[in-house]
Design a protein around this motif. Sequence first.
Motif, PDB file in Angstrom:
ATOM      1  N   ASP A 185       5.468  15.102  21.842  1.00  0.00           N
ATOM      2  CA  ASP A 185       4.659  16.284  22.124  1.00  0.00           C
ATOM      3  C   ASP A 185       5.503  17.495  22.515  1.00  0.00           C
ATOM      4  OD1 ASP A 185       5.530  15.445  24.577  1.00  0.00           O
ATOM      5  OD2 ASP A 185       3.551  15.267  25.501  1.00  0.00           O
ATOM      6  N   GLU A 186       6.827  17.322  22.588  1.00  0.00           N
ATOM      7  CA  GLU A 186       7.722  18.444  22.864  1.00  0.00           C
ATOM      8  C   GLU A 186       8.277  19.059  21.582  1.00  0.00           C
ATOM      9  OE1 GLU A 186       9.593  17.211  27.186  1.00  0.00           O
ATOM     10  OE2 GLU A 186      10.527  16.376  25.394  1.00  0.00           O
ATOM     11  N   ILE A 187       7.978  18.442  20.444  1.00  0.00           N
ATOM     12  CA  ILE A 187       8.455  18.945  19.153  1.00  0.00           C
ATOM     13  C   ILE A 187       7.346  19.749  18.494  1.00  0.00           C
ATOM     14  CG2 ILE A 187       9.371  18.330  16.889  1.00  0.00           C
ATOM     15  CD1 ILE A 187      11.266  17.642  19.111  1.00  0.00           C
ATOM     16  N   ARG A 188       7.639  20.984  18.166  1.00  0.00           N
ATOM     17  CA  ARG A 188       6.664  21.806  17.463  1.00  0.00           C
ATOM     18  C   ARG A 188       6.570  21.385  16.003  1.00  0.00           C
ATOM     19  NH1 ARG A 188       8.257  27.867  19.662  1.00  0.00           N
ATOM     20  NH2 ARG A 188       7.466  27.605  21.784  1.00  0.00           N
ATOM     21  N   ALA A 189       5.383  21.444  15.461  1.00  0.00           N
ATOM     22  CA  ALA A 189       5.185  21.091  14.058  1.00  0.00           C
ATOM     23  C   ALA A 189       5.771  22.172  13.166  1.00  0.00           C
ATOM     24  CB  ALA A 189       3.701  20.910  13.763  1.00  0.00           C
ATOM     25  N   PHE A 190       6.437  21.757  12.106  1.00  0.00           N
ATOM     26  CA  PHE A 190       7.012  22.738  11.187  1.00  0.00           C
ATOM     27  C   PHE A 190       5.932  23.525  10.467  1.00  0.00           C
ATOM     28  CE2 PHE A 190       9.005  24.207   7.246  1.00  0.00           C
ATOM     29  CZ  PHE A 190      10.141  24.809   7.764  1.00  0.00           C
ATOM     30  N   SER A 191       4.706  22.979  10.455  1.00  0.00           N
ATOM     31  CA  SER A 191       3.606  23.696   9.813  1.00  0.00           C
ATOM     32  C   SER A 191       3.322  25.030  10.486  1.00  0.00           C
ATOM     33  CB  SER A 191       2.338  22.825   9.829  1.00  0.00           C
ATOM     34  OG  SER A 191       2.004  22.457  11.158  1.00  0.00           O
ATOM     35  N   ALA A 193       6.139  31.072   2.493  1.00  0.00           N
ATOM     36  CA  ALA A 193       5.383  31.533   1.335  1.00  0.00           C
ATOM     37  C   ALA A 193       5.692  30.657   0.123  1.00  0.00           C
ATOM     38  CB  ALA A 193       5.719  32.990   1.035  1.00  0.00           C
ATOM     39  N   PRO A 194       4.715  30.420  -0.738  1.00  0.00           N
ATOM     40  CA  PRO A 194       4.970  29.621  -1.943  1.00  0.00           C
ATOM     41  C   PRO A 194       5.895  30.350  -2.899  1.00  0.00           C
ATOM     42  CG  PRO A 194       2.771  30.572  -2.009  1.00  0.00           C
ATOM     43  CD  PRO A 194       3.312  30.866  -0.642  1.00  0.00           C
ATOM     44  N   ALA A 195       6.747  29.601  -3.580  1.00  0.00           N
ATOM     45  CA  ALA A 195       7.665  30.175  -4.568  1.00  0.00           C
ATOM     46  C   ALA A 195       8.058  29.081  -5.550  1.00  0.00           C
ATOM     47  CB  ALA A 195       8.899  30.761  -3.898  1.00  0.00           C
TER      48      ALA A 195
END
Length: 277
Positions: free
Chosen positions: A165-171, A176-178
């Motif tokens: 719970d100390e790790i932020r989600a990369f989401s 941006a899509p490429a």
Amino acid sequence: MGSATISFGLVAIPVKLYGTGESSSGIRFNMLHAECGTRVQSRYYCPTHDRYVERDEIAKGYEFARDQYVLFGPEELKALQPEPTNAIEITEFVPLDEVDPIFFEKSTYLGPDKGGAKPYRLLSKAMRDSNRAALARYAARGKDYLVLLRPYDEGLLMQTLRYADEIRAFSEVPVAPAEVQPSELDLALRLIEQISAEQFQPEQYQDTQRQRTMELIERKIEGESVVAPPAEAPKAQIIDLMAALKASLGEPETDKKPARRSPRKPAAKPAKKARKA
């Protein structure tokens, strides 16, 4: 740094903790009174009473709502911090490559304490041969740590881990899509191959900015004046990705189409001379 006991099953291994090194802290400048060069002191100010307060007047509190605190006395603070057991209790063994480095926070060497040399070496060799590391709980300094024990060199290394719970989600990171073209990927792979190395050699990297700053400080101590160097001219930015990749590889741009030339008109034929009668 201290001592602890590794336990798994009925095996107990007394160990000592050693620092892995010193991080080169940033160069700090102290706050001085410009008039006399004396280091100034920080004081605690109470805006309600409009005066400075002494340390013996200060209490610790927890903010449970905005600008609302619950105060704790010294004995109550002790009750909040459990007694350290210094026990490193192994809970499970996992493949080493299953633990993502994003969880790593701090490294500590573990060395055997008196009477612990044989089980210490046994645990290190068993984990090395099985290619596994040990997840454990470590209770110390009023906190329950999650740690990873892994074989290192001829012994053991303990790495403090962050909890999930100390790790932020990369989401949370906007990406941006490429679409990546095969030709671009090929050039990128070639560039990676061009500047690749088979081994990590940390000794070839130095904190050049810190070295430069220390050199300027030494010159200032010797009485020289310190002048900022002229700013470097900004490098030209290559907007075209293919052009940037090719320039990095030292290749000329060959994919540009030649400019079209307007077709030449055929030269006018000379007029025929009239025949004489």
